[in-house]
Design a protein around this motif. Structure first.
Motif, PDB file in Angstrom:
ATOM      1  N   ASP B 148      76.604  43.226  46.348  1.00 51.40           N
ATOM      2  CA  ASP B 148      77.605  43.383  45.294  1.00 51.40           C
ATOM      3  C   ASP B 148      78.856  44.008  45.876  1.00 51.40           C
ATOM      4  OD1 ASP B 148      75.902  42.535  43.082  1.00 51.40           O
ATOM      5  OD2 ASP B 148      74.735  44.309  43.656  1.00 51.40           O
ATOM      6  N   CYS B 149      78.637  44.788  46.942  1.00 51.07           N
ATOM      7  CA  CYS B 149      79.771  45.429  47.616  1.00 51.07           C
ATOM      8  C   CYS B 149      79.438  45.572  49.095  1.00 51.07           C
ATOM      9  CB  CYS B 149      80.014  46.810  46.989  1.00 51.07           C
ATOM     10  SG  CYS B 149      81.185  47.807  47.941  1.00 51.07           S
ATOM     11  N   THR B 150      80.382  45.200  49.948  1.00 55.23           N
ATOM     12  CA  THR B 150      80.195  45.379  51.391  1.00 55.23           C
ATOM     13  C   THR B 150      81.255  46.358  51.872  1.00 55.23           C
ATOM     14  OG1 THR B 150      79.313  43.156  51.615  1.00 55.23           O
ATOM     15  CG2 THR B 150      80.146  44.187  53.625  1.00 55.23           C
ATOM     16  N   ILE B 151      80.838  47.320  52.656  1.00 56.60           N
ATOM     17  CA  ILE B 151      81.750  48.369  53.120  1.00 56.60           C
ATOM     18  C   ILE B 151      81.813  48.339  54.641  1.00 56.60           C
ATOM     19  CG2 ILE B 151      82.214  50.867  53.123  1.00 56.60           C
ATOM     20  CD1 ILE B 151      80.555  51.045  50.547  1.00 56.60           C
ATOM     21  N   ALA B 152      83.010  48.207  55.186  1.00 61.10           N
ATOM     22  CA  ALA B 152      83.162  48.211  56.639  1.00 61.10           C
ATOM     23  C   ALA B 152      82.935  49.622  57.155  1.00 61.10           C
ATOM     24  CB  ALA B 152      84.555  47.721  57.021  1.00 61.10           C
TER      25      ALA B 152
END
Lengths: 372, 405
Positions: B148-152
């Motif tokens: 739902d959310c990808t964080i670098a």
């Protein structure tokens, strides 16, 4: 402010044969100059800086590199809905001689001229390097109520194919005699081929010249009318240089090493625009030694450079030594190469340890993409 | 309106107060970098190079220069028929006007902008980092993992970790905990402030967050923890190339000079990943007979007659004969006059350093290293003849002749 009543025309192939080495693969207009420019950047920027927003460029041959450079005209702010940049290649018909002078070139673009609504036209040649204030020239044209105004420079007469004009003027600047000078190099008032007149007058001159089968040289057409028309000279005091050969091309480049010339040519209120390559800044290495040189962005300088003009993206490796050279974009000078009085075209490679030496009167020219 | 798969929202409203006088008149993303860039050139160029052609730039603090700089977006090829770059300042609505209260609120206030493009995904970026990243690869991973959310995230040393927002993740990359600046970090995966969200999910959380009066409307503080608590799938995207937060004077100076360090992996000359910028029309740089330029970056419009070593000269800088610039950044239009010496300093735009003046000091010449730091002179100021500006000084008004600050 945008000047809606003036249009411009730039002749792209002018005296190409005088610098064969550089025009083999391109027109005079797209000959690289001064580290990051092409010859046509000067007339285009001059026109645009005077508020002219409609410019027709007339190439004759070898114009692929020119088309690539000009694109939509965006770098000169000439990508316009109304007016803007038009490239007008020759529309060949049986009676058109592309090698003839400007009159034939103009004749091929008569419909462009006819379809324009601007009252005045400014014509420029692409073999002149200069920051000419055309809006001042237009003011002078209106003030003198001249029919034609031609920019001139006082100085040693450039070489050319016998079509250069030198002027004799009365004290008001009205030209009363157009000379066909015999000796190149004599000091005189010679034409920079920036010409202002009403568009309708230009069309009439071209039509008459064709109908009466006169010479296709500009000079002959104008001098035949010298009594009927008020033709005025406009003195250009700032730096202006007509490219009339390889040495002249080299010297015009090297003139930029003089701060006064740079200040005049790159006046901050009248910038010279060119296509941006988005190069990185130039990096000077730990052992680099650079003196009296003009260097564009995107270079890596690790060797010695003295009295040179270095274009964008050039690499000078450690131990290489360059003096009095013009190195065009993306060329690579390998380790320990030693170059004096050399002009390299784009994308050349001078291999390790190679020594090349020309002379101030005869530059050694290296062809585009050559590996030496 | 044509459907757009991914819209980027670039948070450029921050003041960047730790940059002091450098951000007195301009927003942090507009701060010059690397000779011919501004910080914002990096996320904007990354966007276009990654194929993301719709970018909203959220501005708030001192937006004039930034707006002017972005213009139509042409230098980044972001003047598109559909999409392109849009500057989004806060605006007045029927129910009143609000400043952007936090990063999440800034996006919340621009829901109508995002909805115009009907995107699947929204990429959230910030305007204060120097890095090159292919967001399309990150988006690819986002789709593959079904997150739902990808964080670098970036691996930092454990000592540094307490300065960052830290992601505690399982070996498969799913995040189970987020800790903002933890005293005892459990992992060394720092959030880079780059997020990809499924838009419909983010929208839901933004609306929910807005209703909570206790929330500070911030991605790191509120949105991410709430999503984690609600059991949404959050996944890391590991990044290992050059990345630097240039939020402080020291880090800005360091990151600029990293460009001169052959060991640093930040190559701006890669033709496949150019960093674009809006540059003035200036002639090539002139290096005079009297000049000595080594180990430096110099760009168009500069006139160098003096000595320049391990420094970056931005466009149209003049270094007169007998002047010396070492270990410094000289921003556009500045003039270093004959006999002046600038060392370990940042000289902002259009500053004039008069003859005989000294700005900054070498660390080896300072008795107590705690007193040492980069000297900074703010834009448009004058450093008078024979004046001296000590190490670590932050000059906010012109220095008179002979004065010591």
């Amino acid at each position: 402010m945008k000047n809606n009543n003036v249009m411009g025309v730039v002749f792209a192939n002018v005296h190409d044969d005088l610098i064969r080495e550089l025009t083999e693969v391109r027109s005079m207009a797209s000959v690289p100059f001064g580290g990051r420019y092409r010859m046509i950047d000067f007339p285009l920027s001059n026109l645009v800086n005077a508020g002219v927003s409609k410019v027709g460029v007339i190439p004759k041959y070898n114009y692929h590199s020119l088309m690539d450079h000009l694109g939509s005209g965006k770098p000169w702010d000439l990508d316009r809905k109304s007016g803007g940049l038009s490239i007008l290649p020759p529309y060949l018909t049986s009676d058109v001689d592309v090698d003839a002078g400007h009159i034939d070139s103009l004749n091929t673009v008569m419909s462009y001229l006819r379809g324009s609504k601007e009252k005045y036209i400014v014509m420029c040649d692409a073999d002149v390097v200069g920051n000419i204030d055309i809006s001042k020239m237009l003011d002078a044209h209106f003030e003198s109520k001249a029919d034609i105004t031609i920019a001139y420079k006082n100085g040693p007469l450039p070489k050319s194919k016998n079509d250069i004009m030198s002027f004799e003027m009365d004290k008001d600047g009205r030209i009363n005699k157009i000379r066909i000078p015999e000796n190149f190099g004599v000091t005189c008032d010679f034409s920079l081929d920036v010409v202002v007149m009403e568009r309708v007058l230009l069309m009439d001159l071209v039509k008459t010249a064709r109908e009466e089968n006169m010479s296709r040289r500009w000079r002959d057409v104008i001098s035949s009318r010298i009594d009927q028309l008020k033709i005025y000279g406009y003195a250009v005091k700032e730096f202006a240089w007509v490219i009339d050969g390889t040495e002249s091309y080299a010297n015009a480049n090297f003139a930029l090493l003089n701060p006064k010339v740079r200040a005049e040519l790159f006046a901050s209120d009248r910038p010279i625009y060119t296509k941006n390559r988005d190069d990185v800044p130039t990096r000077y290495g730990l052992n680099s030694k650079v003196t009296n040189s003009l260097i564009a962005d995107g270079c890596v300088i690790e060797g010695e450079v003295n009295n040179c003009i270095i274009f964008r993206g050039v690499r000078v490796e450690e131990g290489a030594s360059l003096s009095n050279c013009i190195i065009m974009q993306d060329s690579v000078i390998r380790r320990a190469a030693d170059l004096k009085f050399v002009i390299t075209d784009k994308n050349t490679e001078i291999t390790e340890g190679r020594a090349l030496c020309g002379a101030p009167t005869h530059y050694m020219s290296i062809r585009k993409s050559a590996k030496v | 309106m044509k459907k757009t798969e991914c819209v980027a929202m670039l948070l450029a409203g921050g003041q960047g107060s730790r940059l002091g006088v450098l951000t007195q008149k301009i927003a942090k993303p507009a701060v010059p970098y690397g000779g011919k860039y501004r910080i914002i050139d990096f996320p904007l160029s990354n966007c276009i190079n990654s194929g993301i052609e719709t970018v909203g730039v959220l501005t708030q603090y001192q937006p004039l220069e930034l707006n002017d700089y972005i213009g139509s977006g042409k230098p980044w090829d972001l003047d598109r028929l559909s999409g392109g770059v849009h500057v989004l300042p806060p605006y007045q609505k029927i129910e009143g006007a609000d400043w952007y209260k936090g990063t999440a609120n800034a996006i919340y206030q621009n829901i109508p902008f995002i909805e115009r493009y009907d995107p699947e995904y929204v990429l959230i970026l910030s305007g204060d980092h120097i890095y090159k990243m292919d967001y399309s690869e990150m988006l690819q991973r986002h789709k593959e993992t079904g997150a739902d959310c990808t964080i670098a995230v970036l691996e930092v040393s454990l000592e540094e970790a307490s300065r960052f927002g830290i992601m505690n993740a399982n070996p498969d990359g799913t995040i189970y905990e987020f800790e903002e600046k933890p005293a005892n970090p459990k992992s060394n995966l720092a959030s880079m402030g780059i997020y990809i969200f499924n838009w419909q999910i983010l929208r839901k959380y933004l609306e929910q967050d807005e209703k909570d009066p206790a929330s500070s409307n911030d991605f790191g503080k509120n949105i991410i923890p709430t999503m984690l608590a609600a059991g949404e799938k959050l996944v890391t995207y590991p990044f290992s190339d050059y990345w630097k937060d240039v939020g402080t004077i020291d880090s800005l100076w360091e990151s600029n000079l990293d460009l001169l360090n052959p060991k640093v992996e930040l190559d701006l000359s890669d033709p496949k990943w150019r960093i674009y910028s809006r540059t003035p029309s200036a002639p090539p740089q002139y290096i005079a007979d009297t000049a000595e330029v080594q180990n430096s970056l110099v760009t168009e419009g500069c006139n160098v007659y003096g000595k320049v070593d391990f420094s970056i000269l931005f466009d149209n800088v003049t270094v007169e004969a007998g002047a010396e610039v070492r270990d410094s950044l000289i921003m556009p239009g500045a003039v270093i006059k004959s006999g002046a010496s600038v060392q370990y300093a940042i000289i902002a735009e259009n500053v004039v350093v008069e003859g005989g003046a000294t700005v900054g000091e070498r660390p080896e010449n300072v008795s107590n290293l705690d007193d040492w730091g980069i000297a900074v002179v703010g834009a448009d100021l004058l450093v008078g003849k024979n004046a001296s500006v000590s190490a670590k000084a932050m000059v906010t008004e012109s220095v008179k002749e002979g004065e010591k600050v």
